[in-house]
Design a protein around this motif. Structure first.
Motif, PDB file in Angstrom:
ATOM      1  N   GLU A   1     -17.791  -8.816 -73.840  1.00  0.00           N
ATOM      2  CA  GLU A   1     -16.725  -7.892 -73.444  1.00  0.00           C
ATOM      3  C   GLU A   1     -16.608  -6.728 -74.429  1.00  0.00           C
ATOM      4  OE1 GLU A   1     -11.924  -7.905 -72.555  1.00  0.00           O
ATOM      5  OE2 GLU A   1     -12.973  -9.808 -72.758  1.00  0.00           O
ATOM      6  N   THR A   2     -16.644  -7.005 -75.700  1.00  0.00           N
ATOM      7  CA  THR A   2     -16.548  -5.960 -76.723  1.00  0.00           C
ATOM      8  C   THR A   2     -17.736  -5.010 -76.634  1.00  0.00           C
ATOM      9  OG1 THR A   2     -15.300  -7.398 -78.195  1.00  0.00           O
ATOM     10  CG2 THR A   2     -16.448  -5.535 -79.214  1.00  0.00           C
ATOM     11  N   ARG A   3     -18.916  -5.556 -76.451  1.00  0.00           N
ATOM     12  CA  ARG A   3     -20.122  -4.729 -76.374  1.00  0.00           C
ATOM     13  C   ARG A   3     -20.090  -3.823 -75.142  1.00  0.00           C
ATOM     14  NH1 ARG A   3     -23.994  -9.142 -76.066  1.00  0.00           N
ATOM     15  NH2 ARG A   3     -25.576  -7.562 -75.678  1.00  0.00           N
ATOM     16  N   ILE A   4     -19.639  -4.361 -73.998  1.00  0.00           N
ATOM     17  CA  ILE A   4     -19.546  -3.548 -72.782  1.00  0.00           C
ATOM     18  C   ILE A   4     -18.506  -2.447 -72.977  1.00  0.00           C
ATOM     19  CG2 ILE A   4     -18.798  -3.582 -70.354  1.00  0.00           C
ATOM     20  CD1 ILE A   4     -21.663  -4.603 -70.764  1.00  0.00           C
ATOM     21  N   ALA A   5     -17.380  -2.791 -73.573  1.00  0.00           N
ATOM     22  CA  ALA A   5     -16.333  -1.794 -73.814  1.00  0.00           C
ATOM     23  C   ALA A   5     -16.836  -0.692 -74.738  1.00  0.00           C
ATOM     24  CB  ALA A   5     -15.090  -2.467 -74.396  1.00  0.00           C
ATOM     25  N   GLU A   6     -17.560  -1.047 -75.781  1.00  0.00           N
ATOM     26  CA  GLU A   6     -18.099  -0.048 -76.702  1.00  0.00           C
ATOM     27  C   GLU A   6     -19.136   0.829 -76.015  1.00  0.00           C
ATOM     28  OE1 GLU A   6     -19.442  -2.272 -80.108  1.00  0.00           O
ATOM     29  OE2 GLU A   6     -17.390  -2.635 -80.788  1.00  0.00           O
ATOM     30  N   PHE A   7     -19.968   0.225 -75.169  1.00  0.00           N
ATOM     31  CA  PHE A   7     -20.941   1.033 -74.437  1.00  0.00           C
ATOM     32  C   PHE A   7     -20.245   2.004 -73.491  1.00  0.00           C
ATOM     33  CE2 PHE A   7     -23.287   1.898 -70.569  1.00  0.00           C
ATOM     34  CZ  PHE A   7     -24.359   2.609 -71.098  1.00  0.00           C
ATOM     35  N   ALA A   8     -19.255   1.519 -72.742  1.00  0.00           N
ATOM     36  CA  ALA A   8     -18.549   2.380 -71.779  1.00  0.00           C
ATOM     37  C   ALA A   8     -17.917   3.568 -72.502  1.00  0.00           C
ATOM     38  CB  ALA A   8     -17.494   1.580 -71.021  1.00  0.00           C
ATOM     39  N   ALA A   9     -17.270   3.307 -73.631  1.00  0.00           N
ATOM     40  CA  ALA A   9     -16.659   4.398 -74.399  1.00  0.00           C
ATOM     41  C   ALA A   9     -17.729   5.350 -74.934  1.00  0.00           C
ATOM     42  CB  ALA A   9     -15.830   3.824 -75.548  1.00  0.00           C
ATOM     43  N   GLY A  10     -18.839   4.804 -75.421  1.00  0.00           N
ATOM     44  CA  GLY A  10     -19.925   5.632 -75.924  1.00  0.00           C
ATOM     45  C   GLY A  10     -20.580   6.457 -74.834  1.00  0.00           C
ATOM     46  N   HIS A  11     -20.731   5.868 -73.652  1.00  0.00           N
ATOM     47  CA  HIS A  11     -21.321   6.589 -72.523  1.00  0.00           C
ATOM     48  C   HIS A  11     -20.431   7.764 -72.126  1.00  0.00           C
ATOM     49  CE1 HIS A  11     -22.189   6.945 -68.058  1.00  0.00           C
ATOM     50  NE2 HIS A  11     -23.304   7.347 -68.643  1.00  0.00           N
TER      51      HIS A  11
ATOM     52  N   ARG B   1     -10.607   7.505 -74.069  1.00  0.00           N
ATOM     53  CA  ARG B   1     -10.765   6.153 -74.633  1.00  0.00           C
ATOM     54  C   ARG B   1      -9.855   5.161 -73.911  1.00  0.00           C
ATOM     55  NH1 ARG B   1     -14.480   5.369 -78.235  1.00  0.00           N
ATOM     56  NH2 ARG B   1     -13.596   3.452 -79.027  1.00  0.00           N
ATOM     57  N   ARG B   2      -8.661   5.611 -73.582  1.00  0.00           N
ATOM     58  CA  ARG B   2      -7.762   4.743 -72.808  1.00  0.00           C
ATOM     59  C   ARG B   2      -8.377   4.441 -71.452  1.00  0.00           C
ATOM     60  NH1 ARG B   2      -1.954   6.403 -70.235  1.00  0.00           N
ATOM     61  NH2 ARG B   2      -1.782   4.575 -68.907  1.00  0.00           N
ATOM     62  N   PHE B   3      -8.862   5.487 -70.777  1.00  0.00           N
ATOM     63  CA  PHE B   3      -9.514   5.263 -69.485  1.00  0.00           C
ATOM     64  C   PHE B   3     -10.622   4.235 -69.622  1.00  0.00           C
ATOM     65  CE2 PHE B   3     -13.322   5.991 -67.026  1.00  0.00           C
ATOM     66  CZ  PHE B   3     -12.854   5.760 -65.741  1.00  0.00           C
ATOM     67  N   SER B   4     -11.470   4.432 -70.604  1.00  0.00           N
ATOM     68  CA  SER B   4     -12.620   3.551 -70.780  1.00  0.00           C
ATOM     69  C   SER B   4     -12.174   2.113 -71.034  1.00  0.00           C
ATOM     70  CB  SER B   4     -13.460   4.071 -71.946  1.00  0.00           C
ATOM     71  OG  SER B   4     -14.663   3.360 -72.020  1.00  0.00           O
ATOM     72  N   ARG B   5     -11.217   1.933 -71.925  1.00  0.00           N
ATOM     73  CA  ARG B   5     -10.726   0.593 -72.267  1.00  0.00           C
ATOM     74  C   ARG B   5     -10.128  -0.100 -71.033  1.00  0.00           C
ATOM     75  NH1 ARG B   5      -7.223   2.143 -75.625  1.00  0.00           N
ATOM     76  NH2 ARG B   5      -5.419   1.988 -74.277  1.00  0.00           N
TER      77      ARG B   5
END
Length: 153
Positions: A26-36, A130-134
Motif C-alpha cells: 500500500e505504501t509503495r503504491i501510494a508513493e508511486f501514485a504521488a510520484g507519477h 498530494r491529497r488527491f493522490s493519497r
C-alpha cells in the motif's frame, strides 16, 4: 520522439523505485501514485503532448507507442500489482492490468482536468495533488463502501 523517450525514462525510474523499495504494498503504491502525478505536473508540456499522442493515435501509432515507449513500463506496473496479489495484499480475482490502468488513469484525468475541477466548490482536493493522490489510492485499495459494522447499510 525524444520527448516521449525522455518521459519514458523518467517514468521507468519511478516504476523501478516502486518495484525495489521496501515498505508495504500500500505504501509503495501510494508513493508511486504521488510520484507519477508529480512527474506529470513537473513535465506539463511533455505530458500533454504524450497524452495527446496516446489519445489521438490510430492503431499503428498506438502499437509504436506500446512497443517502443510505454509498453514495458505498463507491463512492470502490472507485474507489481500481480506481486501484490501473490503476497496476499490484493484480492486474487482482480485483473492486475485493470488495477494499473485505474491508477494511471486517475492521475492522468486529475492532471488534465485539475483547472476545471478547481472551479467546482465541492472539489477542494483539486488544489492539493498530494491529497488527491493519497485519497485516490485509499479508495482504489480499500473501496468506497463501509466495512461491516462501520455505518449504516
Amino acid at each position: 520522439r525524444a520527448i516521449l523517450d525522455q518521459s519514458a525514462n523518467d517514468l521507468s525510474w519511478l516504476v523501478e523505485t516502486l518495484a525495489e523499495s521496501s515498505g508495504s504494498f500500500e505504501t509503495r503504491i501510494a508513493e508511486f501514485a504521488a510520484g507519477h502525478l508529480q512527474h506529470l505536473d513537473g513535465n506539463t508540456l511533455a505530458s500533454r503532448l504524450i497524452i495527446r499522442e496516446a489519445f489521438s493515435s490510430d492503431n499503428e501509432q498506438s502499437r509504436v507507442l506500446v512497443d517502443q515507449v510505454f509498453g514495458g513500463i505498463f507491463e512492470r506496473i502490472v507485474s507489481i500489482f500481480r506481486e501484490g496479489q501473490q503476497a496476499g495484499a490484493l484480492r486474487s480475482e482482480l485483473d492486475p492490468a485493470l488495477c494499473a490502468t485505474l491508477l494511471l488513469g486517475a492521475d492522468v484525468f486529475f492532471f488534465q482536468a485539475r483547472e476545471m475541477l478547481k472551479q467546482l466548490p465541492q472539489a477542494e482536493f483539486a488544489s492539493h495533488p498530494r491529497r488527491f493522490s493519497r485519497e485516490m489510492v485509499e479508495v482504489m485499495l480499500r473501496g468506497m463502501m463501509n466495512r461491516k459494522g462501520e455505518g449504516k447499510s
